[in-house]
Scaffold this motif. Structure first.
Motif, mmCIF file in Angstrom:
data_model
loop_
_atom_site.group_PDB
_atom_site.id
_atom_site.type_symbol
_atom_site.label_atom_id
_atom_site.label_comp_id
_atom_site.label_asym_id
_atom_site.label_seq_id
_atom_site.Cartn_x
_atom_site.Cartn_y
_atom_site.Cartn_z
ATOM 1 N N ALA A 37 40.115 39.396 45.275
ATOM 2 C CA ALA A 37 40.570 40.491 44.402
ATOM 3 C C ALA A 37 40.369 40.031 42.964
ATOM 4 O O ALA A 37 40.346 38.827 42.677
ATOM 5 C CB ALA A 37 42.029 40.837 44.654
ATOM 6 N N PRO A 38 40.213 40.966 42.023
ATOM 7 C CA PRO A 38 40.020 40.584 40.614
ATOM 8 C C PRO A 38 41.182 39.754 40.087
ATOM 9 O O PRO A 38 42.302 39.812 40.608
ATOM 10 C CB PRO A 38 39.928 41.936 39.891
ATOM 11 N N ARG A 39 40.925 38.992 39.023
ATOM 12 C CA ARG A 39 41.972 38.197 38.398
ATOM 13 C C ARG A 39 43.058 39.091 37.830
ATOM 14 O O ARG A 39 42.817 40.224 37.424
ATOM 15 C CB ARG A 39 41.395 37.320 37.278
ATOM 16 N N ARG A 40 44.267 38.544 37.801
ATOM 17 C CA ARG A 40 45.436 39.185 37.209
ATOM 18 C C ARG A 40 45.873 40.448 37.951
ATOM 19 O O ARG A 40 46.487 41.333 37.364
ATOM 20 C CB ARG A 40 45.204 39.494 35.721
ATOM 21 N N THR A 41 45.540 40.514 39.224
ATOM 22 C CA THR A 41 46.000 41.660 40.017
ATOM 23 C C THR A 41 47.145 41.276 40.946
ATOM 24 O O THR A 41 47.522 42.063 41.807
ATOM 25 C CB THR A 41 44.844 42.252 40.842
ATOM 26 N N GLY A 42 47.685 40.077 40.786
ATOM 27 C CA GLY A 42 48.894 39.709 41.516
ATOM 28 C C GLY A 42 48.706 38.786 42.697
ATOM 29 O O GLY A 42 49.651 38.577 43.469
ATOM 30 N N LYS A 43 47.507 38.178 42.854
ATOM 31 C CA LYS A 43 47.285 37.298 44.013
ATOM 32 C C LYS A 43 48.200 36.082 43.980
ATOM 33 O O LYS A 43 48.889 35.790 44.955
ATOM 34 C CB LYS A 43 45.820 36.836 44.061
ATOM 35 N N ARG A 182 45.846 25.624 59.143
ATOM 36 C CA ARG A 182 45.222 26.886 58.776
ATOM 37 C C ARG A 182 44.856 26.804 57.294
ATOM 38 O O ARG A 182 45.599 26.230 56.494
ATOM 39 C CB ARG A 182 46.151 28.076 59.015
ATOM 40 N N LEU A 183 43.724 27.384 56.943
ATOM 41 C CA LEU A 183 43.222 27.352 55.571
ATOM 42 C C LEU A 183 43.213 28.768 55.007
ATOM 43 O O LEU A 183 42.710 29.696 55.641
ATOM 44 C CB LEU A 183 41.804 26.770 55.533
ATOM 45 N N VAL A 184 43.766 28.924 53.814
ATOM 46 C CA VAL A 184 43.772 30.208 53.121
ATOM 47 C C VAL A 184 43.101 30.009 51.766
ATOM 48 O O VAL A 184 43.502 29.135 50.992
ATOM 49 C CB VAL A 184 45.205 30.738 52.919
ATOM 50 N N PHE A 185 42.074 30.792 51.505
ATOM 51 C CA PHE A 185 41.350 30.706 50.244
ATOM 52 C C PHE A 185 41.439 32.055 49.532
ATOM 53 O O PHE A 185 41.262 33.103 50.155
ATOM 54 C CB PHE A 185 39.872 30.382 50.472
ATOM 55 N N THR A 186 41.704 32.033 48.241
ATOM 56 C CA THR A 186 41.642 33.267 47.467
ATOM 57 C C THR A 186 40.634 33.086 46.346
ATOM 58 O O THR A 186 40.336 31.966 45.920
ATOM 59 C CB THR A 186 43.000 33.650 46.853
ATOM 60 N N GLY A 187 40.103 34.208 45.860
ATOM 61 C CA GLY A 187 39.147 34.149 44.765
ATOM 62 C C GLY A 187 39.141 35.442 43.984
ATOM 63 O O GLY A 187 39.454 36.515 44.514
ATOM 64 N N ARG A 251 44.813 48.072 37.752
ATOM 65 C CA ARG A 251 45.956 47.704 38.601
ATOM 66 C C ARG A 251 46.381 46.261 38.330
ATOM 67 O O ARG A 251 46.688 45.501 39.246
ATOM 68 C CB ARG A 251 45.656 47.957 40.087
ATOM 69 N N ARG A 252 46.410 45.922 37.053
ATOM 70 C CA ARG A 252 46.829 44.594 36.609
ATOM 71 C C ARG A 252 48.243 44.682 36.033
ATOM 72 O O ARG A 252 48.454 45.313 34.986
ATOM 73 C CB ARG A 252 45.856 44.036 35.574
ATOM 74 N N PRO A 253 49.230 44.069 36.676
ATOM 75 C CA PRO A 253 50.635 44.211 36.250
ATOM 76 C C PRO A 253 50.878 43.776 34.813
ATOM 77 O O PRO A 253 51.613 44.433 34.077
ATOM 78 C CB PRO A 253 51.389 43.313 37.239
ATOM 79 N N GLU A 254 50.278 42.658 34.403
ATOM 80 C CA GLU A 254 50.521 42.154 33.051
ATOM 81 C C GLU A 254 50.040 43.143 31.992
ATOM 82 O O GLU A 254 50.709 43.381 30.982
ATOM 83 C CB GLU A 254 49.824 40.807 32.871
ATOM 84 N N MET A 255 48.880 43.735 32.226
ATOM 85 C CA MET A 255 48.345 44.699 31.261
ATOM 86 C C MET A 255 49.195 45.963 31.220
ATOM 87 O O MET A 255 49.402 46.555 30.155
ATOM 88 C CB MET A 255 46.897 45.025 31.611
ATOM 89 N N LEU A 256 49.693 46.402 32.379
ATOM 90 C CA LEU A 256 50.588 47.554 32.402
ATOM 91 C C LEU A 256 51.847 47.253 31.607
ATOM 92 O O LEU A 256 52.331 48.088 30.834
ATOM 93 C CB LEU A 256 50.940 47.924 33.841
ATOM 94 N N GLY A 257 52.375 46.051 31.777
ATOM 95 C CA GLY A 257 53.576 45.662 31.054
ATOM 96 C C GLY A 257 53.382 45.706 29.548
ATOM 97 O O GLY A 257 54.275 46.134 28.797
ATOM 98 N N LYS A 258 52.227 45.272 29.073
ATOM 99 C CA LYS A 258 51.955 45.313 27.632
ATOM 100 C C LYS A 258 51.921 46.746 27.116
ATOM 101 O O LYS A 258 52.432 47.053 26.036
ATOM 102 C CB LYS A 258 50.630 44.610 27.338
ATOM 103 N N LEU A 259 51.323 47.636 27.905
ATOM 104 C CA LEU A 259 51.284 49.040 27.513
ATOM 105 C C LEU A 259 52.693 49.626 27.440
ATOM 106 O O LEU A 259 53.049 50.328 26.487
ATOM 107 C CB LEU A 259 50.447 49.850 28.505
#
Length: 387
Positions: A37-43, A182-187, A251-259
């Motif tokens: 998922a894109p950066r700053r979307t809450g992963k 078990r291995l979990v990778f995010t990107g 859908r980036r929480p931090e950016m919504l918060g700034k607005l």
């Protein structure tokens, strides 16, 4: 997220992924779970606040490491450091006993010679050895969670660490020990993560990449309630307005918060928050796209054409092979549409890619694969500049 820092729990999603890791669903993640998922979307927030606790509740031992946290350190060192830290927890009792006797080193399960004066794994220790010992001393299945895993491809050491984790997975999940690791990778880029799974020479060939679910309307409703509790009854946000704004900021929480902070602080007791919020969201989107446009205008026609073809491949879910006949033909066709000289050749495209890397618009994996540095730029390239 200001004005307070509420924690939005994604319990249902965490339980779903835990069931997947446990082999209780139709999806087999024994070879590795890859979430993009894109950066700053809450992963990262989800991993720490929801997935890690869910693993603990299952009786598993989660080990978390963020490869983005220190980009100057080799990913292999970050991974081994996280495992070493987890091991040290179980060494505590033995360490105290040893130190009372004046001993700095003891053998752990006759496998590792552990030096308590050093935070890292003992020299010469493989990740497979360390994970095997961790599994044995903990008596639990180890869940190794590697956030922003694509950074492992930036160095030979990082890539070797990925192969070492594959070896550890194979060792700990066979025979009478089917639940060792078990291995979990995010990107933040599906294209970058794909460099770990798509080709036979890659460490996790055959594994699939799963889109990480973005925060939905339930999050928007939660945030609306939090903010409205701090505002006058006559000065309330509407869920639909926040939903519109959230979509526009990716859908980036931090950016919504700034607005929300800008709108609520700037307006005070004024009433028309919704309309101004939508204007703020549009301005934010225009600002982001303006940055893309500025970078685009600074490129040569060939660099623009190469970037455009990369974007088309990314949005179409296709690999980008920079020097194939098809790619060269597509780049030349793009140049012709721009009324520029169709001069795409292997040497020229290589020079263009090198320039794009210097401008931090394109990323190159250790084995030579290329991807957009900012995956969201692909949408602008197709919908904006190339429309």
């Amino acid at each position: 997220m200001s004005p307070s820092r509420p924690i939005f729990r994604r319990t249902a999603l965490a339980e779903t992924l835990v069931r997947d890791l446990a082999g209780e669903s139709l999806v087999d993640y024994s070879s590795g779970m890859f979430l993009a998922a894109p950066r700053r979307t809450g992963k990262s927030t989800f991993l720490n606040n929801d997935l890690v606790p869910a693993c603990v509740q299952r009786g598993w031992l989660p080990v978390y490491v963020d490869l983005w946290s220190d980009r100057d350190t080799d990913p292999a060192e970050l991974i081994s450091g996280a495992i070493g830290t987890a091991l040290a927890v179980f060494e505590g009792t033995l360490a105290k006993t040893a130190k009372k006797a004046g001993i700095d080193k003891i053998n752990l399960l006759r496998t590792l010679s552990w030096d308590f004066t050093r935070p890292q794994l003992p020299a010469g220790t493989t990740l497979a050895q360390a994970l095997a010992v961790l599994h044995q001393v903990a008596g639990q299945m180890v869940i190794l969670i590697i956030d922003e895993a694509q950074h492992a491809l930036n160095s030979a050491g990082g890539l070797n660490a990925m192969f070492a984790l594959k070896a550890a997975r194979d060792q700990l999940n066979r025979g009478d020990r089917p639940d060792g690791l078990r291995l979990v990778f995010t990107g933040s880029s599906r294209d970058k993560l794909a460099n770990l799974v798509l080709k036979s020479k890659q460490p996790f060939y055959g594994a699939s990449i799963t889109p990480f679910p973005l925060l939905g309307r339930d999050f928007v409703e939660f945030i609306t309630q939090v903010w409205n509790s701090r505002l006058a009854d006559s000065n309330q946000f509407k869920v639909d307005d926040l939903e519109d704004a959230f979509e526009r900021v990716g859908r980036r929480p931090e950016m919504l918060g700034k607005l929300l902070a800008e709108v609520s602080v700037g307006l005070g007791a004024a009433g028309n928050l919704g309309a101004l919020l939508r204007t703020g969201a549009l301005n934010h989107q225009a600002g982001v796209w303006s940055d893309y446009e500025s970078a685009w205008n600074d490129l040569s026609p060939l660099q623009q054409a190469v970037l455009a073809v990369m974007a088309g491949r990314a949005l179409g879910g296709q690999p980008f092979t920079p020097f194939s006949e098809q790619t060269l033909a597509d780049v030349n066709r793009t140049l012709e549409r721009q009324q520029a000289e169709p001069n795409a050749s292997t040497p020229n495209v290589q020079k263009a890619l090198d320039a794009l890397r210097e401008k931090e618009l394109v990323w190159k994996a250790n084995r030579g694969e290329y991807a957009l540095e900012d995956a969201s730029m692909a949408e602008w390239l197709v919908k904006g500049s190339l429309a």
